[in-house]
Write a protein that holds these residues in place. Structure first.
Motif, PDB file in Angstrom:
ATOM      1  N   UNK A   9       0.825  -1.210   0.000  1.00 33.22           N
ATOM      2  CA  UNK A   9       0.000   0.000   0.000  1.00 33.22           C
ATOM      3  C   UNK A   9       0.858   1.259   0.000  1.00 33.22           C
ATOM      4  N   UNK A  10       1.949   1.231   0.783  1.00 33.03           N
ATOM      5  CA  UNK A  10       2.812   2.412   0.816  1.00 33.03           C
ATOM      6  C   UNK A  10       3.616   2.584  -0.476  1.00 33.03           C
ATOM      7  N   UNK A  11       3.857   1.496  -1.194  1.00 36.85           N
ATOM      8  CA  UNK A  11       4.592   1.577  -2.465  1.00 36.85           C
ATOM      9  C   UNK A  11       3.708   2.012  -3.624  1.00 36.85           C
ATOM     10  N   UNK A  12       2.406   1.862  -3.501  1.00 33.27           N
ATOM     11  CA  UNK A  12       1.463   2.146  -4.585  1.00 33.27           C
ATOM     12  C   UNK A  12       1.250   3.654  -4.745  1.00 33.27           C
ATOM     13  N   UNK A  13       1.987   4.237  -5.688  1.00 33.38           N
ATOM     14  CA  UNK A  13       1.914   5.684  -5.913  1.00 33.38           C
ATOM     15  C   UNK A  13       0.542   6.149  -6.374  1.00 33.38           C
ATOM     16  N   UNK A  14      -0.254   5.254  -6.968  1.00 35.42           N
ATOM     17  CA  UNK A  14      -1.574   5.642  -7.464  1.00 35.42           C
ATOM     18  C   UNK A  14      -2.541   5.985  -6.329  1.00 35.42           C
TER      19      UNK A  14
END
Length: 160
Positions: A135-140
């Motif tokens: 979730x923290x990696x998902x830039x969208x």
């Protein structure tokens, strides 16, 4: 029949932001074990800058997500959520980490020592797949409103 071992190389940790530093009198320095983790993984994070950024706002309800990639492109990643919840009185901070390194055992020992010495030991999870990290990696997902009825929009910063 051969057994397949699934490596648990991802970690979700929750401690107080104050645990990232060590105080000696009026001086603060990065936690030695945490600094050793980042040095071994070649993750270019400045603990003191994160600490100062976290406490830059006088009130709760602010803070962004920062993602740090290993400089050697080895796949190790740190993601840290600096958002201070509106009711948080202990400055709890969520760190998620993927360790892709031949020094895994050494790094794990320092990571465990860091958590064990923390004043606020909320969570230390070692998993094969961290939903929080994804979730923290998902830039969208960013910018995003973190709390309902609060106008702050959390940002996402990637550091390489």
């Amino acid at each position: 029949m051969s057994r397949k071992i699934i490596s648990a190389k991802e970690f979700d940790i929750c401690v107080s932001m104050s645990d990232l530093v060590t105080w000696e009198g009026d001086d603060k320095t990065p936690n030695v074990d945490l600094q050793a983790v980042f040095a071994a993984l070649e993750i270019p994070v400045n603990i003191m800058e994160l600490y100062e950024s976290y406490f830059a706002h006088l009130y709760n309800g602010y803070g962004d997500v920062h993602v740090y990639h290993a400089q050697n492109n080895g796949g190790s990643i740190l993601a840290i959520d600096l958002y201070r919840e509106l009711t948080d009185q202990q400055d709890l901070t969520a760190l998620s980490l993927r360790i892709e390194s031949p020094a895994f055992d050494q790094v794990l020992a320092h990571l465990r020592s860091f958590f064990d010495s923390a004043t606020r030991q909320v969570a230390f999870e070692q998993v094969s797949y961290s939903r929080r990290l994804r979730e923290m990696l998902d830039e969208s997902r960013y910018p995003r409103q973190v709390e309902e009825d609060h106008d702050y929009m959390q940002q996402h910063f990637v550091h390489r």
